[in-house]
Design an enzyme around this catalytic site. Structure first.
Site, PDB file in Angstrom:
ATOM      1  N   CYS A 157      14.020  10.539   6.894  1.00  0.00           N
ATOM      2  CA  CYS A 157      13.810  10.084   8.270  1.00  0.00           C
ATOM      3  C   CYS A 157      15.089  10.200   9.091  1.00  0.00           C
ATOM      4  CB  CYS A 157      13.303   8.656   8.283  1.00  0.00           C
ATOM      5  SG  CYS A 157      14.371   7.527   7.397  1.00  0.00           S
ATOM      6  N   GLU A 188       9.560  16.368  14.938  1.00  0.00           N
ATOM      7  CA  GLU A 188      10.081  16.143  13.591  1.00  0.00           C
ATOM      8  C   GLU A 188       9.401  17.109  12.617  1.00  0.00           C
ATOM      9  OE1 GLU A 188       8.869  12.528  11.561  1.00  0.00           O
ATOM     10  OE2 GLU A 188      10.930  12.258  10.843  1.00  0.00           O
ATOM     11  N   LYS A 215       0.881  -1.188   0.000  1.00  0.00           N
ATOM     12  CA  LYS A 215       0.000   0.000   0.000  1.00  0.00           C
ATOM     13  C   LYS A 215       0.909   1.227   0.000  1.00  0.00           C
ATOM     14  CE  LYS A 215      -1.864   3.011   1.952  1.00  0.00           C
ATOM     15  NZ  LYS A 215      -1.580   4.411   1.568  1.00  0.00           N
ATOM     16  N   GLU A 224       9.456   1.410  10.989  1.00  0.00           N
ATOM     17  CA  GLU A 224      10.498   2.423  10.821  1.00  0.00           C
ATOM     18  C   GLU A 224       9.789   3.775  10.879  1.00  0.00           C
ATOM     19  OE1 GLU A 224      12.659   1.336   7.269  1.00  0.00           O
ATOM     20  OE2 GLU A 224      13.526  -0.407   8.271  1.00  0.00           O
TER      21      GLU A 224
END
Ligand code: NAD
Length: 505
Positions: free
Chosen positions: A300, A399, A191, A266
């Site tokens: 990331c 973040e 997906k 992750e």
């Protein structure tokens, strides 16, 4: 404030596919409900394609196909060498189409062509070449118990995996999941993220061309709640490998609990770059700038928090500011561009909001902080450097996922470690020092899944990849991927007549 920009050259190449459909059971199909959604070019926000909008019905068809392919198809039982051949074939097809894939990816994500062409696309092929090799080396352990028993372990593919990927570097991340999944003998439903689905469609076509059995790889496009959630909840899916935001990971874990999924996560990061005065400061500067502004800052493992020793703080910040002002912002199709547009107007607004949040908390936006001059359209955001930062500010804790670097001074090693660890995340860390003992000491003390010492983010695919704390669950890469995609089964064999207790005699 001057921000380097250059004017758009010719438009990007035409997309390879204007309609991305699901791949289910070896066929490209519309969604059961026939709905589609638009995907946008981040450089202009023009619509570049329509994408099938998956729902629970499409997910169910795809999972059933993957289940059949796992239970009765040849994928799981074929020789590992043959699986490896199929993986190499996909790698070769990626290399054959690398220009096309790069064009698709820059058009759909806004990542500069130089970083896609020479970085992300060859790396995607490497993911398949590497796991092709690993497929033939999958092995267990043996445990001889005196001369009475031989116990040994073997690895068996778990079953159907749901692979859920984010919009940043989508092609590379999809292959990073698909390659080990296939190498292990699992089948899957991928997906892809709704903001950058086109390269997943290219990948689906390449997989199709590589002629794996129908249902081994299925791709269902769509939104998280509509397509991702039913994949997570589906009882016939045993594994969820997810890359994305930490909050989404929490949601997925809750959803998957009822069917006892195995997870590999992750997640987000807020990775520190700790710079000691005895470091090679020129190299530290190069790596710090590249580490946070490459891939549009949507990375990331971005080193988004520089933690710099007080004795070099002023000089280092001045050197940083000079470099950050010169980062070339522009269209992703221009080979000179270093920083392209952010993925989506909503994400642009989110990154921009952090500037106000930072200012309100007392931070100073030393460079950037807004749309660069000369680029009125698209989601362009200047390379941004923020000083006067305290570690408890939101700008230092959360973040941002954009081209934004904060800098904080430290007095001694203990304070550097304390600042580095004082966030909920723990994905990566970067450490610059000329003192070998300190390098190891600090690398061990920092709470993160990975630490790079005197190095920028260079990876060897054998090493475990993943995050500590709120940055992830589990590790992928090398044989660690097989610990996720495989069941370790132990076989206990008696070699002689060992005593068996007798009951009921
Ligand atoms: P996101 O969490 O919004 O979405 C990721 C994927 O999850 C998408 O495909 C989305 O459709 C799907 N999704 C959303 N809600 C879902 C739900 N309820 N159930 C199932 N699926 C759902 O993340 P994003 O904004 O696409 O990506 C950016 C994030 O990804 C950042 O936090 C970044 O740090 C992280 N990331 C981490 C790594 C890593 O290796 N640690 C790598 C790349 C990106």
């Amino acid at each position: 404030m001057t921000i380097a920009t250059h004017q758009p050259p010719a438009t990007t190449h035409p997309p390879t596919t204007l309609l991305a459909r699901h791949l289910i059971n070896g066929e490209f199909v519309d969604g059961v409900r026939g709905q589609t959604f638009d995907t946008l070019n981040p450089a202009t926000n023009e619509v570049i394609g329509q994408v099938a909008e998956g729902t629970a019905e499409d997910i169910d068809l795809a999972v059933r196909a993957a289940r059949r392919a796992f239970d009765s198809g040849p994928w799981r039982t074929m020789k590992a060498a043959d699986r490896a051949k199929a993986l190499r074939r996909i790698g070769d097809l990626i290399m054959r189409d690398q220009a096309l894939i790069a064009d698709t990816e820059i058009l759909d994500t806004g990542i500069p062509i130089a970083q896609i062409k020479h970085g992300q696309v060859p790396r995607a092929a490497d993911n398949f070449y590497f796991f092709a090799e690993m497929a033939t080396r999958m092995t267990g352990e043996s445990f001889p118990v005196d001369s009475a028993f031989l116990n040994y372990s073997i690895l068996r593919p778990v079953g159907v995996a749901g692979l859920i990927t984010p919009w940043n570097t989508p092609f590379m991340l999809e292959t990073w999941k698909l390659a080990p999944c296939l190498a292990s003998g699992c089948t899957c439903v991928l997906k892809p993220a709704e903001w950058s689905p086109l390269s997943a469609d290219r990948l689906a076509h390449l997989v199709q061309e590589a002629d794996l059995a129908p249902g081994v790889v299925n791709v269902v496009h769509g939104f998280g709640e509509m397509a991702g959630a039913p994949l997570v909840a589906h009882p016939d899916v045993q594994l969820i490998s997810f890359t994305g935001e930490t909050t989404t990971g929490q949601e997925i874990m809750r959803h998957g609990a009822a069917t006892l999924k195995r997870f590999s996560f992750e997640l987000g990061g807020k990775s520190p770059v700790v710079i000691f005065p005895d470091a090679d400061l020129d190299r530290a500067l190069d790596a710090t700038v590249f580490g946070v502004y490459s891939l549009n800052g949507e990375r990331c493992t971005a080193g988004s928090r520089a933690i710099v020793h007080r004795s070099i703080y002023d000089d280092f910040v001045a050197a940083l500011a000079e470099r950050v002002r010169r980062v070339r912002v522009g269209p992703p199709s221009d080979p000179q561009t270093e920083l392209g547009p952010l993925i989506h107007p909503d994400h642009w607004a989110r990154v921009r909001d952090y500037m106000d949040i930072g200012r309100a908390e007392g931070a100073e936006i030393l460079v950037g902080g807004d749309r660069p001059a000369g680029l009125p359209q698209g989601n362009y955001f200047a390379a941004t450097l923020i000083t006067n930062v305290r570690n408890d500010m939101r700008i230092a804790q959360e973040e941002v996922f954009g081209p934004v670097l904060t800098v904080i001074p430290f007095a001694d090693e203990a304070e550097a470690v304390r600042l580095a660890n004082d966030v909920k995340y723990g994905l990566a860390a970067y450490l610059w020092t000329g003192d070998t003992a300190r390098a190891h000491r600090v690398a061990h003390a920092i709470e993160s899944g990975m630490v790079w010492v005197n190095s920028h983010n260079v990876r060897d695919l054998r090493t475990p990849f993943g995050g500590a704390k709120w940055s992830g669950v589990g590790r992928e890469g090398g044989h660690y991927s097989f610990e996720f995609y495989c069941e370790t089964k132990t076989v206990h064999v008696a070699l002689g007549q060992h005593p068996i207790p007798k009951m009921g005699k």
